[in-house]
Design an enzyme around this catalytic site. Structure first.
Site, PDB file in Angstrom:
ATOM      1  N   LYS A  47       0.830  -1.218   0.000  1.00 42.26           N
ATOM      2  CA  LYS A  47       0.000   0.000   0.000  1.00 42.26           C
ATOM      3  C   LYS A  47       0.854   1.253   0.000  1.00 42.26           C
ATOM      4  CE  LYS A  47      -4.387  -1.730   0.637  1.00 42.26           C
ATOM      5  NZ  LYS A  47      -5.590  -2.057   1.342  1.00 42.26           N
ATOM      6  N   LYS A  52      -3.950 -10.785  -6.899  1.00 39.31           N
ATOM      7  CA  LYS A  52      -5.153 -11.122  -6.146  1.00 39.31           C
ATOM      8  C   LYS A  52      -6.325 -10.281  -6.645  1.00 39.31           C
ATOM      9  CE  LYS A  52      -5.777  -8.795  -1.913  1.00 39.31           C
ATOM     10  NZ  LYS A  52      -6.818  -8.721  -0.932  1.00 39.31           N
ATOM     11  N   LYS A 108     -10.895  -5.579  -4.153  1.00 39.85           N
ATOM     12  CA  LYS A 108     -12.069  -4.713  -4.384  1.00 39.85           C
ATOM     13  C   LYS A 108     -11.674  -3.296  -4.746  1.00 39.85           C
ATOM     14  CE  LYS A 108     -13.505  -5.012   0.307  1.00 39.85           C
ATOM     15  NZ  LYS A 108     -12.390  -4.553   1.125  1.00 39.85           N
TER      16      LYS A 108
HETATM   17  P1  ATP Z   1      -8.620  -3.857  -0.725  1.00 43.36           P
HETATM   18  O1  ATP Z   1      -8.623  -3.921  -2.208  1.00 43.36           O
HETATM   19  O2  ATP Z   1      -9.204  -2.597  -0.171  1.00 43.36           O
HETATM   20  O3  ATP Z   1      -7.292  -4.202  -0.103  1.00 43.36           O
HETATM   21  P2  ATP Z   1      -9.643  -6.510  -0.432  1.00 43.36           P
HETATM   22  O4  ATP Z   1     -10.451  -6.908  -1.615  1.00 43.36           O
HETATM   23  O5  ATP Z   1      -8.275  -7.051  -0.332  1.00 43.36           O
HETATM   24  O6  ATP Z   1      -9.655  -4.960  -0.265  1.00 43.36           O
HETATM   25  P3  ATP Z   1     -10.311  -6.811   2.379  1.00 43.36           P
HETATM   26  O7  ATP Z   1     -11.361  -5.961   2.990  1.00 43.36           O
HETATM   27  O8  ATP Z   1      -8.886  -6.439   2.643  1.00 43.36           O
HETATM   28  O9  ATP Z   1     -10.516  -6.934   0.819  1.00 43.36           O
HETATM   29  O10 ATP Z   1     -10.531  -8.314   2.811  1.00 43.36           O
HETATM   30  C1  ATP Z   1     -11.707  -8.874   3.317  1.00 43.36           C
HETATM   31  C2  ATP Z   1     -11.516 -10.356   3.435  1.00 43.36           C
HETATM   32  O11 ATP Z   1     -11.503 -10.949   2.131  1.00 43.36           O
HETATM   33  C3  ATP Z   1     -10.197 -10.758   4.095  1.00 43.36           C
HETATM   34  O12 ATP Z   1     -10.414 -11.868   4.918  1.00 43.36           O
HETATM   35  C4  ATP Z   1      -9.322 -11.118   2.929  1.00 43.36           C
HETATM   36  O13 ATP Z   1      -8.317 -12.044   3.278  1.00 43.36           O
HETATM   37  C5  ATP Z   1     -10.320 -11.739   1.983  1.00 43.36           C
HETATM   38  N1  ATP Z   1      -9.891 -11.594   0.597  1.00 43.36           N
HETATM   39  C6  ATP Z   1      -9.652 -10.442  -0.055  1.00 43.36           C
HETATM   40  N2  ATP Z   1      -9.327 -10.657  -1.333  1.00 43.36           N
HETATM   41  C7  ATP Z   1      -9.336 -12.007  -1.488  1.00 43.36           C
HETATM   42  C8  ATP Z   1      -9.074 -12.860  -2.603  1.00 43.36           C
HETATM   43  N3  ATP Z   1      -8.735 -12.374  -3.777  1.00 43.36           N
HETATM   44  N4  ATP Z   1      -9.199 -14.195  -2.427  1.00 43.36           N
HETATM   45  C9  ATP Z   1      -9.555 -14.710  -1.224  1.00 43.36           C
HETATM   46  N5  ATP Z   1      -9.823 -13.949  -0.143  1.00 43.36           N
HETATM   47  C10 ATP Z   1      -9.716 -12.616  -0.264  1.00 43.36           C
END
Ligand code: ATP
Ligand code: LTN
Length: 347
Positions: free
Chosen positions: A127, A209, A212
């Protein structure tokens, strides 16, 4: 039954605690759903755990945001938890910022977290590279607030995706350090990560990955996407030049799609390969789109209903915050005593 037997009985009935949070940093994705939320629901419905699930709105402040957009995303995240099947009659559902003990314990734990260990966090490194003009202190100390989220409730298991494993490890280290200094204060939490869905990849760059906050809408499936959008995105998903639906080294795209298909249908990856023997990538991508659209449709409809009922969402958040705060205060009282702060007057 005499009182000792009753107390024994009550002790036996004490369930383990499952806790997890999600950041309101964008529309919730299929990665979030398969990697985290669907497990939260399974754990809740098993009846074996007392569950706490929350929106990590304080954590979302570590990245620059538009305030009115953030507020909308917070309501939306809450609606998504409910839409995915988190039931506020079974689980405590709340907004992190509504339970003041999180920020309080977060500060105290900052004082027991080392600069060196925070500098090693992968999420901080990623980040701070991505938001180079805003490497703020909150982004750096993010893991100690997350440790507070977990440790406040004497949590046993934390269902998350693979990317959060390192944060749970640091929470365990902080708890162990604190317990070592002051005697047993915090339960040491365990991560709960399922295999097939631990890391769902981007549909555009399967080495990354699915996230969102990705600005490319084609890279992610969100829980608010329509059937049409879902099917189109799967049809366009990046794969290699092969054609056989089979997992393999260096075939990140197809591996990801097989993983998604397997997680959604509850089939093993071998069963998926067998089902698509003799079929090409095109057929498989369409089938993936269809099973995902079928799974997301009822969730999307429920989320949209909840989003139209802000009063209900506010009532859920208020009740959840009251329940969570009562539990959190027990740990805070212990912590105040251990570190030598004076107990707060009860008003
Ligand atoms: P950001 O893009 O803001 O970092 P994010 O999509 O990574 O958001 P988080 O809010 O950080 O989402 O994560 C919420 C949950 O979803 C956490 O438990 C995280 O480990 C899980 N998670 C996020 N992305 C993935 C993915 N691509 N595959 C599996 N689990 C995920
Ligand atoms: N860092 C997590 C969100 C999060 C969390 C938590 C997860 C904040 N506090 C406590 C589990 C337990 C993320 O980015 N997904």
């Amino acid at each position: 039954m005499n009182s000792t037997a009753l107390a024994e009985e009550a002790k036996k009935e004490k369930k383990k605690i499952s806790l997890s949070f999600i950041q309101p940093s964008g529309n919730i994705t299929l990665g979030n759903y398969l990697g985290a939320l669907s497990n939260w629901v399974k754990i809740q419905d098993s009846g074996e755990f007392d569950c706490l699930y929350a929106v990590a709105d304080l954590h979302a402040l570590t990245v620059r945001h538009d305030p009115s957009e953030l507020r909308k995303l917070i309501y939306q995240a809450l609606a998504t938890l409910l839409g995915c099947g988190i039931d506020p009659e079974k689980s405590i559902v709340f907004l992190q910022s509504h339970v003041h003990q999180h920020a309080e314990l977060g500060w105290i734990l900052d004082c027991y977290t080392m600069f060196g260990e925070l500098s090693r966090m992968t999420q901080f490194k990623d980040k701070s590279a991505k938001y180079a003009d805003n490497i703020n202190a909150g982004l750096f100390t993010y893991p100690s607030l997350m440790a507070a989220d977990i440790l406040l409730y004497q949590t046993d298991v934390v269902p998350v995706g693979q990317d959060q494993k390192q944060h749970i490890e640091i929470a365990r280290d902080i708890a162990t350090r604190f317990n070592g200094l002051y005697g047993n204060t915090f339960k040491i939490p365990e991560p709960y990560i399922t295999k097939s869905s631990a890391k769902i990849a981007s549909l555009v760059d399967p080495t990354k990955k699915m996230s969102k906050s990705d600005t490319n809408a084609n890279a992610i499936i969100t829980v608010l996407d329509t059937d049409d959008q879902i099917i189109k995105k799967f049809k366009r998903a990046v794969t290699d030049s092969g054609s056989e639906v089979k997992m393999g080294e260096g075939k990140d795209g197809i591996n990801n799609l097989i993983g998604i298909y397997s997680a959604v249908t509850d089939m093993t990856t071998e069963e998926v390969e067998r089902q698509f023997e003799g079929k090409g990538y095109g057929d498989f991508k369409l089938a993936c789109g269809e099973v995902v659209a079928d799974r997301i449709r009822p969730i999307r409809e429920r989320i949209l209903d909840y989003m139209n009922n802000k009063d209900y969402l506010e009532r859920v958040a208020q009740r959840g915050a009251e329940q969570a705060s009562r539990l959190a205060q027990r740990t805070m009282d212990k912590v105040f005593k251990k570190v030598g702060l004076v107990a707060k007057p009860r008003g």
